[in-house]
Design an enzyme around this catalytic site. Structure first.
Site, PDB file in Angstrom:
ATOM      1  N   ASP A   1       0.857  -1.199   0.000  1.00  0.00           N
ATOM      2  CA  ASP A   1       0.000   0.000   0.000  1.00  0.00           C
ATOM      3  C   ASP A   1       0.885   1.239   0.000  1.00  0.00           C
ATOM      4  OD1 ASP A   1      -3.269   0.138   1.018  1.00  0.00           O
ATOM      5  OD2 ASP A   1      -2.133   2.006   0.827  1.00  0.00           O
TER       6      ASP A   1
ATOM      7  N   TYR B   1     -14.553   7.041 -13.740  1.00  0.00           N
ATOM      8  CA  TYR B   1     -14.352   5.849 -12.901  1.00  0.00           C
ATOM      9  C   TYR B   1     -14.917   4.618 -13.612  1.00  0.00           C
ATOM     10  CZ  TYR B   1     -14.881   2.596  -8.994  1.00  0.00           C
ATOM     11  OH  TYR B   1     -14.816   1.487  -8.185  1.00  0.00           O
TER      12      TYR B   1
HETATM   13  N1  LIG Z   1     -16.005   0.590  -1.874  1.00  0.00           N
HETATM   14  C1  LIG Z   1     -16.755   0.415  -2.938  1.00  0.00           C
HETATM   15  O1  LIG Z   1     -17.933   0.780  -2.977  1.00  0.00           O
HETATM   16  C2  LIG Z   1     -16.187  -0.265  -4.169  1.00  0.00           C
HETATM   17  C3  LIG Z   1     -17.111  -0.709  -5.134  1.00  0.00           C
HETATM   18  C4  LIG Z   1     -16.621  -1.328  -6.285  1.00  0.00           C
HETATM   19  C5  LIG Z   1     -15.258  -1.482  -6.462  1.00  0.00           C
HETATM   20  N2  LIG Z   1     -14.402  -1.032  -5.508  1.00  0.00           N
HETATM   21  C6  LIG Z   1     -12.965  -1.203  -5.772  1.00  0.00           C
HETATM   22  O2  LIG Z   1     -12.378  -1.994  -4.748  1.00  0.00           O
HETATM   23  C7  LIG Z   1     -11.012  -1.601  -4.575  1.00  0.00           C
HETATM   24  C8  LIG Z   1     -10.764  -1.336  -3.088  1.00  0.00           C
HETATM   25  O3  LIG Z   1     -11.663  -0.338  -2.661  1.00  0.00           O
HETATM   26  P1  LIG Z   1     -11.920   0.027  -1.118  1.00  0.00           P
HETATM   27  O4  LIG Z   1     -13.357   0.368  -1.012  1.00  0.00           O
HETATM   28  O5  LIG Z   1     -11.344  -0.985  -0.231  1.00  0.00           O
HETATM   29  O6  LIG Z   1     -11.073   1.384  -1.052  1.00  0.00           O
HETATM   30  P2  LIG Z   1     -10.215   2.039   0.164  1.00  0.00           P
HETATM   31  O7  LIG Z   1     -10.067   3.478  -0.207  1.00  0.00           O
HETATM   32  O8  LIG Z   1     -10.808   1.693   1.491  1.00  0.00           O
HETATM   33  O9  LIG Z   1      -8.811   1.298   0.033  1.00  0.00           O
HETATM   34  C9  LIG Z   1      -7.997   1.468  -1.110  1.00  0.00           C
HETATM   35  C10 LIG Z   1      -6.553   1.276  -0.698  1.00  0.00           C
HETATM   36  O10 LIG Z   1      -5.756   1.466  -1.883  1.00  0.00           O
HETATM   37  C11 LIG Z   1      -4.605   2.220  -1.507  1.00  0.00           C
HETATM   38  N3  LIG Z   1      -4.091   2.921  -2.686  1.00  0.00           N
HETATM   39  C12 LIG Z   1      -4.686   3.906  -3.390  1.00  0.00           C
HETATM   40  N4  LIG Z   1      -3.861   4.340  -4.359  1.00  0.00           N
HETATM   41  C13 LIG Z   1      -2.725   3.594  -4.290  1.00  0.00           C
HETATM   42  C14 LIG Z   1      -1.511   3.571  -5.024  1.00  0.00           C
HETATM   43  N5  LIG Z   1      -1.277   4.443  -6.032  1.00  0.00           N
HETATM   44  N6  LIG Z   1      -0.577   2.649  -4.694  1.00  0.00           N
HETATM   45  C15 LIG Z   1      -0.778   1.796  -3.656  1.00  0.00           C
HETATM   46  N7  LIG Z   1      -1.909   1.791  -2.908  1.00  0.00           N
HETATM   47  C16 LIG Z   1      -2.868   2.682  -3.219  1.00  0.00           C
HETATM   48  C17 LIG Z   1      -5.111   3.186  -0.431  1.00  0.00           C
HETATM   49  O11 LIG Z   1      -4.041   3.679   0.375  1.00  0.00           O
HETATM   50  C18 LIG Z   1      -6.083   2.296   0.343  1.00  0.00           C
HETATM   51  O12 LIG Z   1      -5.449   1.623   1.426  1.00  0.00           O
HETATM   52  C19 LIG Z   1     -10.786  -0.397  -5.481  1.00  0.00           C
HETATM   53  O13 LIG Z   1     -10.169  -0.819  -6.675  1.00  0.00           O
HETATM   54  C20 LIG Z   1     -12.200   0.109  -5.752  1.00  0.00           C
HETATM   55  O14 LIG Z   1     -12.292   0.770  -7.002  1.00  0.00           O
HETATM   56  C21 LIG Z   1     -14.830  -0.431  -4.361  1.00  0.00           C
END
Ligand SMILES: NC(=O)c1ccc[n+]([C@@H]2O[C@H](COP(=O)([O-])OP(=O)(O)OC[C@H]3O[C@@H](n4cnc5c(N)ncnc54)[C@H](O)[C@@H]3O)[C@@H](O)[C@H]2O)c1
Length: 258
Positions: free
Chosen positions: A37, A153
């Protein structure tokens, strides 16, 4: 129940939300987990919680040198790599297309699709050195049924679905490649959709008071729902499954329930 004893699983975006739940689940089922991360302190906290089978690694998935070092760390510390979970991702603030900043477009595409390309590129040789493996990508329900004001997105996640399908052909028969398409989950991610605190608070109120809104199964999707899907897709039970985009959305993408 899956058993990941002897397997090394690298999860990007492991410090928060879906990534952290996924890392804990793989570790509980015997795997060694690499917690990658850009939030180094968050990855270290989680590694402390999980114990000796967790390795925190600071990475920016948009930076090739940092990604290469991440894969090297997994091989040096844990002896190889079996599963790559490309989970790191962000959204763009909800906005009309005329008001969507070019910088936001670049940032979303850099992290959501270039990041997956870079991690895959450097992980594939490591997976091959183990004789094969699994790649899992985080797409979104937005790739299947986009909502207005988040075209950037949605398009980035559409690219993840197509990248997954194309790579499943290229990397067969030794490496399986699949992605998941989660519906809305209440994680820190929501702050990237609604950077304005008031909008975020009212969105969260609506989400929790009426989880059935737009979700036929009438439940709020949880991070554990996605973690369980990742674990299944990584397991031998899914040996014939490659090239799919699995919705985890309570039937939201199945059709029009109205
Ligand atoms: N939460 C939702 O509603 C949802 C829905 C569909 C898809 N997603 C996808 O699921 C995945 C995880 O989402 P989440 O809800 O756990 O998000 P979150 O924001 O809780 O966690 C994302 C993590 O990615 C890390 N991150 C971001 N940019 C980075 C980079 N450049 N290099 C390394 N680490 C990086 C952040 O520090 C964070 O710890 C994402 O790809 C998101 O698009 C989420």
């Amino acid at each position: 129940m899956q058993n990941f004893q002897g397997k090394v699983i690298l999860i990007t975006g492991a410090a928060g939300g879906i990534g952290a739940t996924t890392a804990k689940l793989f570790a509980e089922r015997g795997g060694k987990v690499v917690l990658a991360d850009r939030d180094e302190a968050g990855a270290q906290r989680l590694a402390h919680e999980i114990g000796k089978n967790a390795l925190p690694v600071a990475v920016d998935v948009t930076d090739a040198a940092s990604v290469e070092a991440m894969v090297r760390a997994a091989e040096e510390e844990f002896g190889g790599l079996d599963v790559l979970v490309n989970n790191a991702g962000i959204s763009n603030p909800k906005a009309k297309i005329e008001e969507t900043l070019e910088a936001n477009f670049d940032r979303v595409f850099d992290i959501n699709i270039k990041g997956i390309y870079l991690c895959t590129r450097y992980a594939v040789p490591a997976l091959r050195r183990r004789g094969g493996g699994v790649i899992l990508n985080s797409a979104s329900v937005a790739a299947l049924v986009p909502r207005k004001h988040s075209a950037i997105y949605a398009a980035s996640k559409g690219a993840v679905v197509t990248f997954t399908r194309a790579l499943s052909l290229e990397l067969a028969p030794t490496i399986r490649v699949n992605c998941v398409c989660p519906g809305t989950i209440d994680t820190d991610f929501m702050a990237t959709v609604f950077p304005d605190g008031d909008d975020l608070a009212s969105f969260r109120d609506r989400l929790h008071s009426s989880p059935g809104h737009g979700v036929p199964m009438e439940r709020l999707i949880q991070t554990s729902d996605v973690a369980e899907a990742f674990a299944f897709l990584a397991s031998d039970a899914a040996s014939s499954i490659s090239g799919i985009a699995l919705p985890i959305d309570g039937a939201r993408s199945a059709g029009d329930a109205s």
